[in-house]
Scaffold this motif. Structure first.
Motif, short mmCIF file in Angstrom:
data_model
loop_
_atom_site.label_atom_id
_atom_site.label_comp_id
_atom_site.label_asym_id
_atom_site.label_seq_id
_atom_site.Cartn_x
_atom_site.Cartn_y
_atom_site.Cartn_z
N MET A 1 7.20 59.79 44.59
CA MET A 1 7.55 60.61 43.44
C MET A 1 6.49 61.70 43.27
O MET A 1 5.32 61.46 43.48
CB MET A 1 7.60 59.73 42.20
CG MET A 1 8.02 60.48 40.97
SD MET A 1 8.50 59.33 39.69
CE MET A 1 7.52 59.96 38.37
N SER A 2 6.93 62.87 42.89
CA SER A 2 5.98 63.94 42.63
C SER A 2 6.38 64.66 41.35
O SER A 2 7.51 64.54 40.89
CB SER A 2 5.89 64.91 43.80
OG SER A 2 7.05 65.70 43.86
N ALA A 3 5.45 65.38 40.82
CA ALA A 3 5.70 66.14 39.59
C ALA A 3 5.00 67.48 39.70
O ALA A 3 4.01 67.63 40.42
CB ALA A 3 5.16 65.38 38.38
N GLN A 4 5.52 68.44 39.01
CA GLN A 4 4.92 69.77 38.95
C GLN A 4 4.71 70.08 37.48
O GLN A 4 5.65 70.04 36.68
CB GLN A 4 5.85 70.81 39.59
CG GLN A 4 5.34 72.21 39.58
CD GLN A 4 4.15 72.42 40.49
OE1 GLN A 4 3.87 71.65 41.39
NE2 GLN A 4 3.42 73.48 40.23
N ILE A 5 3.48 70.38 37.10
CA ILE A 5 3.16 70.70 35.72
C ILE A 5 2.52 72.08 35.67
O ILE A 5 1.63 72.38 36.46
CB ILE A 5 2.18 69.66 35.13
CG1 ILE A 5 2.83 68.28 35.14
CG2 ILE A 5 1.77 70.05 33.72
CD1 ILE A 5 1.89 67.15 34.76
N VAL A 6 3.01 72.91 34.77
CA VAL A 6 2.41 74.22 34.57
C VAL A 6 2.17 74.41 33.07
O VAL A 6 2.91 73.89 32.24
CB VAL A 6 3.27 75.38 35.10
CG1 VAL A 6 3.47 75.28 36.60
CG2 VAL A 6 4.59 75.47 34.40
N ASP A 7 1.16 75.16 32.75
CA ASP A 7 0.86 75.52 31.37
C ASP A 7 1.52 76.86 31.12
O ASP A 7 1.26 77.83 31.85
CB ASP A 7 -0.65 75.60 31.17
CG ASP A 7 -1.05 75.86 29.73
OD1 ASP A 7 -0.32 76.60 29.03
OD2 ASP A 7 -2.09 75.35 29.32
N GLN A 8 2.36 76.94 30.10
CA GLN A 8 3.08 78.19 29.83
C GLN A 8 2.13 79.36 29.63
O GLN A 8 2.47 80.50 29.91
CB GLN A 8 4.02 78.03 28.63
CG GLN A 8 3.36 77.71 27.32
CD GLN A 8 2.87 78.93 26.58
OE1 GLN A 8 3.37 80.04 26.74
NE2 GLN A 8 1.85 78.75 25.79
N ALA A 9 0.91 79.08 29.19
CA ALA A 9 -0.06 80.16 28.97
C ALA A 9 -0.47 80.85 30.27
O ALA A 9 -0.95 81.97 30.26
CB ALA A 9 -1.30 79.61 28.26
N THR A 10 -0.26 80.18 31.41
CA THR A 10 -0.65 80.75 32.71
C THR A 10 0.48 81.53 33.38
O THR A 10 0.26 82.17 34.40
CB THR A 10 -1.13 79.65 33.66
OG1 THR A 10 -0.01 78.79 33.99
CG2 THR A 10 -2.25 78.83 33.06
N LEU A 11 1.69 81.47 32.82
CA LEU A 11 2.84 82.11 33.46
C LEU A 11 2.90 83.60 33.13
O LEU A 11 2.70 83.99 31.98
CB LEU A 11 4.13 81.44 33.02
CG LEU A 11 4.29 79.98 33.42
CD1 LEU A 11 5.58 79.41 32.83
CD2 LEU A 11 4.27 79.83 34.92
N PRO A 12 3.22 84.42 34.11
CA PRO A 12 3.38 85.85 33.82
C PRO A 12 4.64 86.10 33.00
O PRO A 12 5.57 85.31 33.02
CB PRO A 12 3.50 86.47 35.21
CG PRO A 12 4.00 85.37 36.08
CD PRO A 12 3.45 84.09 35.51
N VAL A 13 4.66 87.20 32.30
CA VAL A 13 5.80 87.59 31.49
C VAL A 13 6.50 88.74 32.20
O VAL A 13 5.85 89.67 32.68
CB VAL A 13 5.34 88.04 30.08
CG1 VAL A 13 6.52 88.53 29.26
CG2 VAL A 13 4.62 86.91 29.37
N GLY A 14 7.83 88.69 32.28
CA GLY A 14 8.57 89.78 32.90
C GLY A 14 10.00 89.39 33.21
O GLY A 14 10.39 88.24 33.07
N ARG A 15 10.77 90.36 33.61
CA ARG A 15 12.19 90.15 33.90
C ARG A 15 12.38 89.27 35.13
O ARG A 15 11.77 89.48 36.15
CB ARG A 15 12.88 91.49 34.17
CG ARG A 15 13.01 92.35 32.96
CD ARG A 15 13.84 93.60 33.30
NE ARG A 15 13.75 94.58 32.26
CZ ARG A 15 14.45 94.54 31.13
NH1 ARG A 15 15.31 93.58 30.93
NH2 ARG A 15 14.30 95.47 30.22
N GLY A 16 13.31 88.32 34.97
CA GLY A 16 13.69 87.46 36.09
C GLY A 16 15.05 87.85 36.61
O GLY A 16 15.59 88.92 36.28
#
Length: 112
Positions: free
Chosen positions: A1-16
């Motif tokens: 089993m694996s998991a991926q965790i990210v902190d929203q504060a580290t994500l760039p902002v922009g159009r997807g």
């Protein structure tokens, strides 16, 4: 089993890639490796709004969870107030967008 965790504060902002992509979105799903659906955190400043759209052509479903702030979901021209703790679903044929109130609006969007 694996998991991926990210902190929203580290994500760039922009159009997807979503048809109604906003310059205020953080592409959470992309960051954690999701491929079955889109997952976004949108941080609208006061008075800003997302792009009006429907899903008649692609039959996608949208759901929103309001985290902070206040504003409106505009469905087929009708403004409906939204606040933290509320969940919103809009049928695919209805036009929709969200607009922030004076204190901004932060919400999660799930698109599948």
């Amino acid at each position: 089993m694996s998991a991926q965790i990210v902190d929203q504060a580290t994500l760039p902002v922009g159009r997807g890639p979503h048809p109604a992509a906003s310059p205020f979105e953080k592409r959470v799903g992309e960051a954690v490796g999701l491929t079955a659906f889109g997952l976004y955190q949108i941080e609208l400043p006061a008075g800003a709004e997302t792009v009006a759209h429907d899903h008649r052509d692609d039959h996608a479903e949208d759901a929103y969870a309001v985290l902070r702030g206040s504003g409106w979901v505009v469905v087929d021209g009708e403004e409906i107030p939204v606040a933290p703790g509320q969940f919103i679903a809009v049928t695919e044929e209805s036009s929709r967008h969200l607009r922030a109130g004076d204190d901004g609006l932060v919400f999660i969007a799930v698109c599948a």
